[in-house]
Motif scaffolding. Sequence first.
Motif: not given
Length: 152
Positions: A28-32, A73-75, A86-91
């Motif tokens: 969906t173009g999202g970041r997590a 995706i940032w772990l 830090p990665n702008g995730a909204r999920f």
Amino acid sequence: MTDIAFYHLTRTPLDQALPKLLGRVLATGGRALVLCGSEERVAALDAALWLSTDPDWLPHGSKAMGHAAQQPIWLTAEDVGGEGAPNGARFLFLVDGAESARLDLFDRVLDLFDGADEAAVAAARRRWSAAKAAGHALSYWQQGQRGWEKKA
């Protein structure tokens, strides 16, 4: 308030279920942001995501790799501060019972827990009650024969 979905793992372990859910976010173009209970889990999920075949490409990073802003995706095992992911995730994905004090910074939170672990199930019930009391929109998903089934 934030939409919080509880995902009850009953058929596959986290390292097999998480890649598919992350793949949906990326599609969906999202970041997590994946908030883990320990640095050991971060390392284990890092390896699992590189080896994933469904989907077969999950670009991600962690503190060990750096460049958070460039990672879809940032772990991490560290909760976000007031500035957000830090990665702008909204999920936000919560695993191993990890909890975040800043659920309000995310559009959707996915809380994954192991249905074979009684302590994990009890802890998820406590998190559900707290989220409900805080006024968040809640849903409950359980693994079924054909995938995720919405139960509540």
